[in-house]
Design a protein around this motif. Structure first.
Motif, short mmCIF file in Angstrom:
data_model
loop_
_atom_site.label_atom_id
_atom_site.label_comp_id
_atom_site.label_asym_id
_atom_site.label_seq_id
_atom_site.Cartn_x
_atom_site.Cartn_y
_atom_site.Cartn_z
N MET A 130 4.16 -2.04 -10.87
CA MET A 130 2.94 -2.85 -10.86
C MET A 130 3.24 -4.34 -11.08
O MET A 130 2.52 -5.20 -10.58
CB MET A 130 1.96 -2.35 -11.92
N ALA A 131 4.29 -4.63 -11.84
CA ALA A 131 4.67 -6.03 -12.06
C ALA A 131 5.00 -6.71 -10.73
O ALA A 131 4.68 -7.89 -10.52
CB ALA A 131 5.86 -6.11 -13.02
N HIS A 132 5.62 -5.97 -9.81
CA HIS A 132 5.94 -6.52 -8.48
C HIS A 132 4.71 -6.59 -7.59
O HIS A 132 4.60 -7.46 -6.73
CB HIS A 132 7.00 -5.65 -7.80
N LEU A 133 3.78 -5.64 -7.79
CA LEU A 133 2.60 -5.57 -6.91
C LEU A 133 1.44 -6.44 -7.38
O LEU A 133 0.51 -6.68 -6.61
CB LEU A 133 2.11 -4.11 -6.82
N GLN B 111 -3.92 -9.50 -6.81
CA GLN B 111 -4.64 -10.75 -7.07
C GLN B 111 -5.09 -11.42 -5.78
O GLN B 111 -6.17 -12.03 -5.72
CB GLN B 111 -3.77 -11.70 -7.89
N SER B 112 -4.29 -11.30 -4.72
CA SER B 112 -4.63 -11.93 -3.45
C SER B 112 -5.57 -11.08 -2.61
O SER B 112 -6.12 -11.55 -1.62
CB SER B 112 -3.35 -12.19 -2.64
N GLY B 113 -5.74 -9.82 -3.02
CA GLY B 113 -6.62 -8.93 -2.27
C GLY B 113 -5.91 -8.18 -1.16
O GLY B 113 -6.54 -7.43 -0.40
N THR B 114 -4.59 -8.36 -1.05
CA THR B 114 -3.81 -7.66 -0.02
C THR B 114 -3.87 -6.15 -0.26
O THR B 114 -3.94 -5.36 0.68
CB THR B 114 -2.33 -8.13 -0.04
N VAL B 115 -3.79 -5.77 -1.54
CA VAL B 115 -3.87 -4.36 -1.91
C VAL B 115 -5.18 -4.15 -2.67
O VAL B 115 -5.50 -4.90 -3.58
CB VAL B 115 -2.68 -3.95 -2.80
N LYS B 116 -5.90 -3.12 -2.27
CA LYS B 116 -7.18 -2.83 -2.90
C LYS B 116 -7.04 -1.69 -3.90
O LYS B 116 -6.36 -0.69 -3.63
CB LYS B 116 -8.22 -2.44 -1.85
N ARG B 117 -7.69 -1.83 -5.05
CA ARG B 117 -7.78 -0.74 -6.00
C ARG B 117 -8.83 0.26 -5.53
O ARG B 117 -9.73 -0.07 -4.76
CB ARG B 117 -8.22 -1.28 -7.38
N GLY C 214 -1.92 4.24 -12.73
CA GLY C 214 -0.86 4.62 -11.81
C GLY C 214 -1.37 5.30 -10.56
O GLY C 214 -0.67 5.38 -9.56
N ASN C 215 -2.61 5.77 -10.62
CA ASN C 215 -3.22 6.40 -9.46
C ASN C 215 -4.08 5.43 -8.66
O ASN C 215 -4.89 5.85 -7.83
CB ASN C 215 -4.03 7.62 -9.89
N GLY C 216 -3.93 4.13 -8.94
CA GLY C 216 -4.55 3.13 -8.08
C GLY C 216 -5.88 2.58 -8.53
O GLY C 216 -6.56 1.90 -7.77
N ASP D 246 0.83 -1.21 0.00
CA ASP D 246 0.00 0.00 0.00
C ASP D 246 0.86 1.26 0.00
O ASP D 246 0.54 2.24 -0.69
CB ASP D 246 -0.93 0.02 1.22
N GLU D 247 1.94 1.24 0.76
CA GLU D 247 2.84 2.40 0.79
C GLU D 247 3.54 2.58 -0.54
O GLU D 247 3.74 3.71 -1.01
CB GLU D 247 3.86 2.23 1.91
N ILE D 248 3.91 1.46 -1.17
CA ILE D 248 4.55 1.53 -2.48
C ILE D 248 3.57 2.08 -3.51
O ILE D 248 3.93 2.93 -4.34
CB ILE D 248 5.06 0.14 -2.90
N LEU D 249 2.33 1.62 -3.44
CA LEU D 249 1.31 2.10 -4.38
C LEU D 249 1.06 3.59 -4.18
O LEU D 249 0.90 4.33 -5.16
CB LEU D 249 0.01 1.32 -4.19
#
Length: 222
Positions: free
Chosen positions: A86-89, A94-100, A127-129, A48-51
């Motif tokens: 994004m390739a790393h994230l 996909q797992s739902g750890t990070v939400k769009r 790029g803005n999530g 989330d911080e990276i995003l």
């Protein structure tokens, strides 16, 4: 930690993809978004911080683009740097750890084959999530309708470059609103104005990618 986050945001803003990338010249030979993101994840910095660093970097370059301080090539390089992150994230999405933030359906309207503006908007918005569902060019109203049915909470973006296809854009807005009155629709493209967008019944108008981001983020705040 903050230093790594700042470096990622800086790489996004300046379009530094990775160490071997020759762009920008003043960062040649330095590590880029790819390496710093890998390092950040290894140091247990949250996705989330990276995003957020991506979002901030893309916002800064988007604002510069809106002020004509940078141009399409710089924006494209920032988008490439963002894609490296994004390739790393991707596994975390996909797992739902990070939400769009939400889903954005975008396409160039029927009869129009231009895609540069649409592609730029897609890259900056992603790029803005936001999750971007790009339908391509020459998209008929039925295709937009089909995708809205699949993603009922999405926001829709219509692009057109030709004056002759503005009629198709207006028809598309009307069809979407007839079937999905609460679905937000934003329009953009060279021949468009706020007045034209209002006449079509669109909810928003943007003349650059950052304008689209501001509209989308505004729907969350609302």
């Amino acid at each position: 930690m903050n230093e790594l986050i700042n470096k990622i945001g800086n790489c996004i803003e300046h379009g530094k993809v990775n160490k071997v990338s020759p762009y920008p010249k003043d960062m040649m030979g330095q590590e880029g978004a790819d390496e710093f993101t890998k390092q950040a994840l290894e140091e247990s910095i949250s996705p989330d911080e990276i995003l957020k660093a991506c979002n901030d970097g893309m916002q800064r370059i988007g604002e510069k683009f809106g002020r004509n301080e940078v141009f399409v090539p710089e924006l494209l390089m920032s988008a490439k740097a963002m894609n490296a992150v994004m390739a790393h994230l991707k596994p975390f999405f996909q797992s739902g750890t990070v939400k769009r933030k939400g889903k954005f359906i975008i396409g160039t309207v029927a009869g129009d084959l231009h895609d540069i503006g649409k592609n730029l908007a897609s890259m900056v918005v992603e790029g803005n999530g936001w999750e971007v569902i790009d339908l391509g060019v020459d998209v008929k109203p039925a295709k937009f309708i089909e995708k809205i049915k699949e993603h009922p909470t999405s926001i829709v973006g219509l692009s057109a470059l030709l004056t002759t296809t503005m009629t198709n854009m207006a028809k598309t807005v009307t069809e979407i609103k007839n079937q999905f009155p609460t679905t937000k629709v934003i329009v953009g493209g060279a021949p468009l104005t706020q007045t034209a967008a209002d006449k079509m019944g669109a909810d928003g108008f943007a003349d650059d990618p950052q304008g689209a981001v501001e509209f989308l983020n505004g729907t969350i705040a609302a």
